[in-house]
Design a protein around this motif. Structure first.
Motif, PDB file in Angstrom:
ATOM      1  N   ASN A  26      -5.977 -16.711  28.682  1.00 55.74           N
ATOM      2  CA  ASN A  26      -6.908 -15.879  28.185  1.00 55.74           C
ATOM      3  C   ASN A  26      -8.542 -15.832  28.432  1.00 55.74           C
ATOM      4  O   ASN A  26      -9.208 -15.110  28.423  1.00 55.74           O
ATOM      5  CB  ASN A  26      -6.760 -15.681  26.492  1.00 55.74           C
ATOM      6  CG  ASN A  26      -5.590 -15.179  25.868  1.00 55.74           C
ATOM      7  OD1 ASN A  26      -5.136 -14.019  26.247  1.00 55.74           O
ATOM      8  ND2 ASN A  26      -5.032 -16.167  25.056  1.00 55.74           N
ATOM      9  N   GLN A  27      -8.474 -17.140  29.257  1.00 57.00           N
ATOM     10  CA  GLN A  27      -9.784 -17.753  29.731  1.00 57.00           C
ATOM     11  C   GLN A  27     -10.244 -17.245  31.091  1.00 57.00           C
ATOM     12  O   GLN A  27     -11.197 -17.269  31.741  1.00 57.00           O
ATOM     13  CB  GLN A  27     -10.109 -18.856  29.166  1.00 57.00           C
ATOM     14  CG  GLN A  27     -10.409 -19.120  27.750  1.00 57.00           C
ATOM     15  CD  GLN A  27      -9.484 -18.944  26.662  1.00 57.00           C
ATOM     16  OE1 GLN A  27      -8.406 -19.581  27.044  1.00 57.00           O
ATOM     17  NE2 GLN A  27      -9.461 -18.198  25.812  1.00 57.00           N
ATOM     18  N   THR A  30     -12.124 -14.301  32.625  1.00 61.35           N
ATOM     19  CA  THR A  30     -13.240 -14.268  32.118  1.00 61.35           C
ATOM     20  C   THR A  30     -14.125 -15.240  32.746  1.00 61.35           C
ATOM     21  O   THR A  30     -15.314 -14.900  33.290  1.00 61.35           O
ATOM     22  CB  THR A  30     -13.286 -14.452  30.693  1.00 61.35           C
ATOM     23  OG1 THR A  30     -12.380 -13.827  30.022  1.00 61.35           O
ATOM     24  CG2 THR A  30     -14.804 -14.692  30.162  1.00 61.35           C
ATOM     25  N   GLU A 259     -11.111 -14.599  22.465  1.00 59.88           N
ATOM     26  CA  GLU A 259     -12.280 -14.132  22.852  1.00 59.88           C
ATOM     27  C   GLU A 259     -13.496 -14.900  22.441  1.00 59.88           C
ATOM     28  O   GLU A 259     -14.619 -15.026  23.422  1.00 59.88           O
ATOM     29  CB  GLU A 259     -12.543 -12.775  22.289  1.00 59.88           C
ATOM     30  CG  GLU A 259     -11.451 -11.527  22.843  1.00 59.88           C
ATOM     31  CD  GLU A 259     -11.881 -10.151  22.266  1.00 59.88           C
ATOM     32  OE1 GLU A 259     -12.913 -10.045  21.199  1.00 59.88           O
ATOM     33  OE2 GLU A 259     -11.097  -9.351  22.579  1.00 59.88           O
ATOM     34  N   SER A 262     -13.553 -17.958  24.885  1.00 60.10           N
ATOM     35  CA  SER A 262     -14.267 -17.436  26.331  1.00 60.10           C
ATOM     36  C   SER A 262     -15.824 -17.521  26.058  1.00 60.10           C
ATOM     37  O   SER A 262     -16.382 -17.677  27.212  1.00 60.10           O
ATOM     38  CB  SER A 262     -13.543 -15.955  26.600  1.00 60.10           C
ATOM     39  OG  SER A 262     -12.180 -16.322  26.780  1.00 60.10           O
ATOM     40  N   GLN A 263     -16.222 -16.641  25.091  1.00 63.50           N
ATOM     41  CA  GLN A 263     -17.638 -16.700  24.901  1.00 63.50           C
ATOM     42  C   GLN A 263     -18.340 -17.978  24.771  1.00 63.50           C
ATOM     43  O   GLN A 263     -19.366 -18.366  25.394  1.00 63.50           O
ATOM     44  CB  GLN A 263     -17.669 -16.024  23.805  1.00 63.50           C
ATOM     45  CG  GLN A 263     -17.825 -14.355  24.262  1.00 63.50           C
ATOM     46  CD  GLN A 263     -18.335 -13.584  25.352  1.00 63.50           C
ATOM     47  OE1 GLN A 263     -19.542 -14.110  25.651  1.00 63.50           O
ATOM     48  NE2 GLN A 263     -17.480 -13.375  26.017  1.00 63.50           N
TER      49      GLN A 263
END
Length: 276
Positions: A26-27, A30, A259, A262-263
């Motif tokens: 998921n990262q 990004t 999410e 990732s941020q």
């Protein structure tokens, strides 16, 4: 995908137990979209990586980080690690001075803090430690999807299936030749490191405080590592240090709250870039 910038360091993602590079699924995009080259690796002996005779000690595994980076043509890296991979990330600056520009860890107090006597770990953690010393039982728990799903769910925040939904995939990786056994060997090495020559060497090489930025992220609902496990981490750094607690997350933060994770990674990379 964002255009790669040559002035930015390579971002190396190091998975934890009982997973492999898929833990960062998921990262990856990004980070790449932000202009970075990114590599999510399988630790030595895990999943499809090489199974060598010396696949268990953290000294070798931490040295692999800089070796992999050089093989990819990088001279500057930021290391992001989860769990046991995060403990290797803590060691990376000492083993590759001048190469590592930042360390970001998820669910990974410094290895020296974990080794010290005390009640900084939960009873659930100690129960798992004992299980790893019964190899047949532990191997079955890693290679059977139902058992592994239970373990991943038990270590996650209640009701969060970000990690446990991938049990079939992780169990398949553990069924590759030698993978489950090596994964358990790595954990046993960690638990007994202070009694091993390679462990004493590892702690000697990593005793000096880290000068590059270090951010350490913990899940507020991590059932393995309570808040007190991180109390000593600031003493292992002299550069910018930040402790971040993520609500509604257990041990597998990048998968449970992808999410937000990732941020945090992007914020850390931005911070490192402006420290250079």
């Amino acid at each position: 995908m964002g255009e790669h910038r040559d002035d930015l360091p390579l971002v190396l993602l190091i998975h934890g137990f009982p997973e492999y590079w898929w833990a960062w699924r998921n990262q990856i995009q990004t980070i790449a979209d932000a202009g970075y080259e990114v590599a999510a690796i399988d630790q030595r002996g895990i999943a499809g990586s090489d199974k060598t005779p010396n696949s268990s000690d953290a000294l070798t595994l931490a040295q692999d980080i800089s070796a992999i980076a050089r093989s990819l043509g990088a001279s500057r890296i930021v290391v992001v690690g989860h769990g046991r991979g995060g403990q290797l990330a803590w060691a990376a600056p000492a083993l590759a001075p001048g190469m590592v520009e930042g360390v970001l860890t998820f669910s990974a107090p410094h290895a020296r803090a974990i080794q010290r006597p005390g009640t900084h770990l939960t009873l659930r953690t100690w129960r798992h430690v004992l299980t790893t010393f019964v190899p047949p039982l532990a191997r079955r728990g890693l290679t059977d999807p139902v058992s592994l799903e239970h373990l991943l769910a038990e270590w996650s925040a209640p009701g969060n299936d970000g990690a446990s939904s991938q049990a079939q995939i992780y169990a398949a990786a553990m069924r590759l030749p030698e993978a489950a056994g090596i994964s358990l060997d790595q954990l046993r090495w960690s638990y007994t490191a202070v009694q091993r020559p390679t462990g004493r060497r590892y702690f000697e090489l990593t005793k000096n405080a880290i000068e590059v930025p270090v951010w350490s992220v913990r899940g507020q609902l991590d059932p393995l590592l309570p808040e007190r496990a991180w109390r000593q981490d600031h003493t292992f750094t002299t550069g910018n240090f930040r402790q971040i607690t993520v609500a509604n997350s257990g041990h597998f933060i990048p998968e449970e709250v992808p999410e937000e994770s990732s941020q945090i990674i992007l914020e850390f990379l931005h911070h490192v870039a402006h420290q250079a």
